[in-house]
Design an enzyme around this catalytic site. Structure first.
Site, PDB file in Angstrom:
ATOM      1  N   LYS A   1      34.208  41.619  37.315  1.00 26.83           N
ATOM      2  CA  LYS A   1      34.910  40.543  38.017  1.00 26.83           C
ATOM      3  C   LYS A   1      34.177  39.229  37.764  1.00 26.83           C
ATOM      4  CE  LYS A   1      37.035  40.523  42.605  1.00 26.83           C
ATOM      5  NZ  LYS A   1      36.793  41.005  43.980  1.00 26.83           N
TER       6      LYS A   1
HETATM    7  C1  E4P Z   1      39.547  40.431  46.065  1.00 32.97           C
HETATM    8  O1  E4P Z   1      39.181  41.054  45.084  1.00 32.97           O
HETATM    9  C2  E4P Z   1      38.670  39.930  47.114  1.00 32.97           C
HETATM   10  O2  E4P Z   1      37.590  40.815  47.230  1.00 32.97           O
HETATM   11  C3  E4P Z   1      39.324  39.896  48.461  1.00 32.97           C
HETATM   12  O3  E4P Z   1      40.670  40.275  48.426  1.00 32.97           O
HETATM   13  C4  E4P Z   1      39.021  38.681  49.271  1.00 32.97           C
HETATM   14  O4  E4P Z   1      39.654  38.780  50.513  1.00 32.97           O
HETATM   15  P1  E4P Z   1      39.268  37.894  51.786  1.00 32.97           P
HETATM   16  O5  E4P Z   1      39.904  36.562  51.634  1.00 32.97           O
HETATM   17  O6  E4P Z   1      39.841  38.653  52.938  1.00 32.97           O
HETATM   18  O7  E4P Z   1      37.765  37.820  51.814  1.00 32.97           O
END
Ligand code: E4P
Length: 223
Positions: A83
């Site tokens: 990522k």
């Molecule tokens: C995606 O890969 C992220 O880890 C995640 O969806 C972020 O979500 P949040 O806005 O609830 O922290």
């Protein structure tokens, strides 16, 4: 639509994987911090539990170090998706890793223009954050609709739209209607999708009526 779970909690992942409905996992540095465990150890455990893509985020911000980190993460297991954030260095890293056959999830996407760049960089997944857009008074689902529409114009774009920062079932249902490929859900949202009060009420009524018949399916098998 594929369902990923957005957590680094291996107990949750194990339980949800047992439903047979889990297609992958996403983690981020905040979720790893919350789990309070060694990053590499947690990733190895998650990759053993699920066969599908497991997103593991780099923490450097310059291309050279991101690439080194990405390669180290990718070595952990064949199902790691590295990522990277949607920055110039992140997309350079995406291009380099995807050219070598490594899955890449480009995260922190907040505009359709950014999503076009990620597709051009060969991202396996683009992660638009719907909940965080809603939080600032924008329309997260509108962004999903725009990205799906744009990607559909270009068959050479193979990037999958991964709906992230999901806050509730409506984000999932509306994204599915738009044709988004994947949604990554907090465990509570995934569990919540199973529930409906009329299912519980209907089941209770069926079981009460069945009890009144005095019959048993399993007893019949014995005879
Ligand atoms: C995606 O890969 C992220 O880890 C995640 O969806 C972020 O979500 P949040 O806005 O609830 O922290």
């Amino acid at each position: 639509m594929k369902f990923f779970v957005d957590t680094a909690d291996t107990k949750e992942i194990r339980e949800l994987a047992a439903t047979g409905l889990l297609d992958g996992v996403t983690t981020n540095p905040s979720l790893v911090a919350k789990a309070g465990r060694d990053f590499f150890e947690v990733l190895e455990e998650i990759c053993d539990i699920v066969e599908g893509p497991v997103s593991a985020e780099v923490t450097a911000t310059d291309h050279e170090t991101m690439l080194k980190e990405g390669k180290a993460l990718a070595k952990l297991a064949g199902n790691i998706a590295v990522k990277v954030p949607l920055t110039v260095d992140g997309l350079k890293t995406c291009k380099a890793l995807s050219s070598e056959g490594t899955m890449v999830n480009v995260t922190l996407c907040f505009s359709a223009g950014q999503a076009i760049l990620a597709a051009k960089a060969g991202a396996t997944f683009i992660s638009p954050f719907v909940g965080r857009l809603d939080d600032v008074g924008a329309d997260g689902l509108q962004l999903i609709s725009e990205i799906v529409e744009i990607y559909n114009q270009y068959p050479n774009f193979t990037t999958e739209v991964l709906v992230a920062s999901v806050r509730g079932p409506l984000h999932v249902i509306e994204s599915a209607k738009m044709g988004a490929h994947v949604a990554t859900l907090p465990p509570a949202v995934l569990r919540g999708l199973f529930n409906h009060p009329l299912t519980d009420k209907g089941l209770a009524a069926f079981l009460k009526d069945w009890e009144g018949t005095g019959q048993s399916i399993l007893d019949r098998l014995k005879s």
